[in-house]
Motif scaffolding. Sequence first.
Motif, PDB file in Angstrom:
ATOM      1  N   PHE A  48       0.936  -1.182   0.021  1.00 53.75           N
ATOM      2  CA  PHE A  48       0.021  -0.019   0.036  1.00 53.75           C
ATOM      3  C   PHE A  48       1.014   1.229  -0.164  1.00 53.75           C
ATOM      4  CE2 PHE A  48       0.173   0.735   4.877  1.00 53.75           C
ATOM      5  CZ  PHE A  48       1.091  -0.213   5.163  1.00 53.75           C
ATOM      6  N   ASN A  49       0.452   2.318   0.432  1.00 61.83           N
ATOM      7  CA  ASN A  49       1.346   3.528   0.301  1.00 61.83           C
ATOM      8  C   ASN A  49       2.338   3.501  -0.398  1.00 61.83           C
ATOM      9  OD1 ASN A  49      -0.719   3.921   2.233  1.00 61.83           O
ATOM     10  ND2 ASN A  49       0.450   4.536   3.964  1.00 61.83           N
ATOM     11  N   SER A  50       2.311   3.527  -1.778  1.00 57.53           N
ATOM     12  CA  SER A  50       3.552   3.641  -2.626  1.00 57.53           C
ATOM     13  C   SER A  50       3.474   4.468  -3.685  1.00 57.53           C
ATOM     14  CB  SER A  50       3.271   2.003  -3.352  1.00 57.53           C
ATOM     15  OG  SER A  50       3.288   0.851  -2.300  1.00 57.53           O
ATOM     16  N   PHE A  63       7.455   0.615  -3.575  1.00 56.14           N
ATOM     17  CA  PHE A  63       6.305   0.202  -3.063  1.00 56.14           C
ATOM     18  C   PHE A  63       6.669  -0.387  -1.709  1.00 56.14           C
ATOM     19  CE2 PHE A  63       6.204  -0.512  -7.360  1.00 56.14           C
ATOM     20  CZ  PHE A  63       4.793  -0.352  -7.681  1.00 56.14           C
ATOM     21  N   ARG A  64       5.326   0.215  -0.782  1.00 57.64           N
ATOM     22  CA  ARG A  64       5.701  -0.258   0.831  1.00 57.64           C
ATOM     23  C   ARG A  64       4.986  -1.639   0.757  1.00 57.64           C
ATOM     24  NH1 ARG A  64       2.956   2.596   6.193  1.00 57.64           N
ATOM     25  NH2 ARG A  64       3.269   0.403   7.589  1.00 57.64           N
ATOM     26  N   CYS A  65       5.971  -2.606   1.028  1.00 58.01           N
ATOM     27  CA  CYS A  65       5.360  -3.977   1.294  1.00 58.01           C
ATOM     28  C   CYS A  65       5.739  -4.325   2.870  1.00 58.01           C
ATOM     29  CB  CYS A  65       6.219  -4.774   0.513  1.00 58.01           C
ATOM     30  SG  CYS A  65       6.156  -4.302  -1.363  1.00 58.01           S
ATOM     31  N   TYR A 109       8.836   3.074   5.079  1.00 59.08           N
ATOM     32  CA  TYR A 109       7.560   3.050   4.747  1.00 59.08           C
ATOM     33  C   TYR A 109       7.288   4.238   4.018  1.00 59.08           C
ATOM     34  CZ  TYR A 109       6.395   5.151   9.386  1.00 59.08           C
ATOM     35  OH  TYR A 109       6.320   5.751  10.484  1.00 59.08           O
ATOM     36  N   ASP A 110       5.986   4.258   3.333  1.00 55.30           N
ATOM     37  CA  ASP A 110       5.484   5.484   2.613  1.00 55.30           C
ATOM     38  C   ASP A 110       6.469   6.062   1.815  1.00 55.30           C
ATOM     39  OD1 ASP A 110       3.521   4.609   4.424  1.00 55.30           O
ATOM     40  OD2 ASP A 110       3.158   6.267   5.458  1.00 55.30           O
ATOM     41  N   PRO A 111       7.203   5.538   0.871  1.00 56.56           N
ATOM     42  CA  PRO A 111       7.894   6.166  -0.253  1.00 56.56           C
ATOM     43  C   PRO A 111       6.985   7.048  -1.137  1.00 56.56           C
ATOM     44  CG  PRO A 111       7.496   4.026  -0.915  1.00 56.56           C
ATOM     45  CD  PRO A 111       6.705   4.033   0.468  1.00 56.56           C
ATOM     46  N   VAL A 247      -9.700   8.421  10.696  1.00 58.96           N
ATOM     47  CA  VAL A 247     -10.185   8.342   9.352  1.00 58.96           C
ATOM     48  C   VAL A 247      -9.239   9.209   8.382  1.00 58.96           C
ATOM     49  CG1 VAL A 247     -12.175   8.615   7.865  1.00 58.96           C
ATOM     50  CG2 VAL A 247     -12.724   7.754  10.257  1.00 58.96           C
ATOM     51  N   TYR A 248      -8.643   8.520   7.326  1.00 61.40           N
ATOM     52  CA  TYR A 248      -7.853   9.234   6.683  1.00 61.40           C
ATOM     53  C   TYR A 248      -8.540   9.332   5.359  1.00 61.40           C
ATOM     54  CZ  TYR A 248      -3.393   8.653   9.202  1.00 61.40           C
ATOM     55  OH  TYR A 248      -2.650   8.647  10.160  1.00 61.40           O
ATOM     56  N   SER A 249      -8.899  10.691   4.741  1.00 49.99           N
ATOM     57  CA  SER A 249      -9.237  10.984   3.540  1.00 49.99           C
ATOM     58  C   SER A 249      -8.262  11.888   2.848  1.00 49.99           C
ATOM     59  CB  SER A 249     -10.559  11.923   3.674  1.00 49.99           C
ATOM     60  OG  SER A 249     -11.465  11.229   4.758  1.00 49.99           O
ATOM     61  N   ALA A 309      -6.746   1.133   3.322  1.00 50.31           N
ATOM     62  CA  ALA A 309      -6.860   0.338   4.800  1.00 50.31           C
ATOM     63  C   ALA A 309      -5.645  -0.012   5.110  1.00 50.31           C
ATOM     64  CB  ALA A 309      -8.052  -0.584   4.612  1.00 50.31           C
ATOM     65  N   ASP A 310      -4.251   0.388   4.698  1.00 46.94           N
ATOM     66  CA  ASP A 310      -3.053  -0.085   5.161  1.00 46.94           C
ATOM     67  C   ASP A 310      -2.892  -1.578   4.590  1.00 46.94           C
ATOM     68  OD1 ASP A 310      -2.606   2.378   6.265  1.00 46.94           O
ATOM     69  OD2 ASP A 310      -1.927   1.648   8.267  1.00 46.94           O
ATOM     70  N   THR A 311      -3.726  -1.944   3.471  1.00 49.23           N
ATOM     71  CA  THR A 311      -3.565  -3.319   3.055  1.00 49.23           C
ATOM     72  C   THR A 311      -3.087  -3.559   1.612  1.00 49.23           C
ATOM     73  OG1 THR A 311      -5.145  -3.777   4.775  1.00 49.23           O
ATOM     74  CG2 THR A 311      -5.062  -5.371   3.216  1.00 49.23           C
TER      75      THR A 311
HETATM   76  C1  BMA Z   1       0.268   6.909   9.309  1.00 49.68           C
HETATM   77  C2  BMA Z   1       1.308   6.352   8.468  1.00 49.68           C
HETATM   78  C3  BMA Z   1       0.960   5.673   7.447  1.00 49.68           C
HETATM   79  C4  BMA Z   1      -0.523   4.687   7.519  1.00 49.68           C
HETATM   80  C5  BMA Z   1      -1.628   5.768   8.314  1.00 49.68           C
HETATM   81  C6  BMA Z   1      -2.854   5.086   8.750  1.00 49.68           C
HETATM   82  O1  BMA Z   1       0.722   7.561  10.676  1.00 49.68           O
HETATM   83  O2  BMA Z   1       1.886   5.186   9.485  1.00 49.68           O
HETATM   84  O3  BMA Z   1       1.749   4.826   6.722  1.00 49.68           O
HETATM   85  O4  BMA Z   1      -1.123   4.565   6.387  1.00 49.68           O
HETATM   86  O5  BMA Z   1      -0.670   5.932   9.596  1.00 49.68           O
HETATM   87  O6  BMA Z   1      -2.356   3.696   9.508  1.00 49.68           O
END
Ligand code: BMA
Length: 333
Positions: A48-50, A63-65, A109-111, A247-249, A309-311
């Motif tokens: 995810f988050n890639s 890619f974040r794996c 993470y999160d590149p 909740v992340y939007s 969903a971090d998945t």
């Molecule tokens: C943030 C980061 C992201 C993650 C988000 C939701 O703090 O860690 O990588 O997607 O939280 O868990």
Amino acid sequence: MSKLTIVGEPLPGMPWENRPAGCKDVLWRYSGNPIIPRDLLPDSNSIFNSAVVPFGDGYAGVFRCDDKNRRMAIHAGFSKDGINWDIDPRTISFADAPSPEVGEWVYGYDPRVTLIDGRYYITWCNGFHGPTIGAAWTTDFRTFHQLENAFLPYNRNGVLFPRRINGRFAMLSRPSDTGHTAFGDIFYSESPDFEFWGRHRHVMAPAAFETSGWQSMKIGAGPVPIETSEGWLLIFHGVLLSCNGYVYSFGAALLDLDEPWKVKARSGQYLLNPREIYEIAGDVPNVTFPCAALHDPQTGRIAVYYGCADTVTGLAFGYIPEIVDFIKRTDIL
Ligand code: BMA
């Protein structure tokens, strides 16, 4: 408004799907979402988050794996069409590092990936006595050269601008803490050499809950900003603290071209929020987290890659001129 000018290389073959009939949203999801399943790699728990960029006659990405030990790592990948990805099962390793201490891998993470003057720079959240902004570059996505961490801990969401500003490299970041940070503003920093970062400026704080709830707890830069005649188009994530957690939007803002810490307009509405099953159910429910976008300046098309969903990884489409109009129409400044 005169016609919007969008900077960038033509990308007529970028991933695309027309807005579905009856859809009134500014961004719409790819019908084949999620494009990257959690188990694409034998050992992956989630992908995810890639970040992706145009590369050769196709695309490359970082890619974040997270693996089944739940270790967070970054992997390189390639794709002909930007949708079907071949991700290296080996984590990225660096050919060199500025010092053994900096080169010691803890987690990543999160590149984000940004092409500047022929080098693809990777910035990511790098474990170094806590999270900070790691940096590296590559020309081929096979050999990676690590650079000094940009900042002291604790920091996340380091996002480079795609060209020098006032002669210097420029980066957005989000100072944080060791945990699931319950605050977060976006800051701007510059560097003459990609080693020493300074001239820090404040860009944006979270919005007041009464004004725009989805971005009221913390915010962070998403994909690399896109240069337009109306300013830098910045897509950013925002977090709402609900009684069931975060909740992340994501929404968007326009930043001044020469002084990007000056925000010209900022969307009060979100562009996309968690609502599909793969966004509301997963390892961390209710997360849509954009880290990259492809765009074609001629057609104004944009394709946003976002973690779900971090998945898994999803894709959403839109038109840059419509996003600029949306920011102005829902502006909260
Ligand atoms: C943030 C980061 C992201 C993650 C988000 C939701 O703090 O860690 O990588 O997607 O939280 O868990």
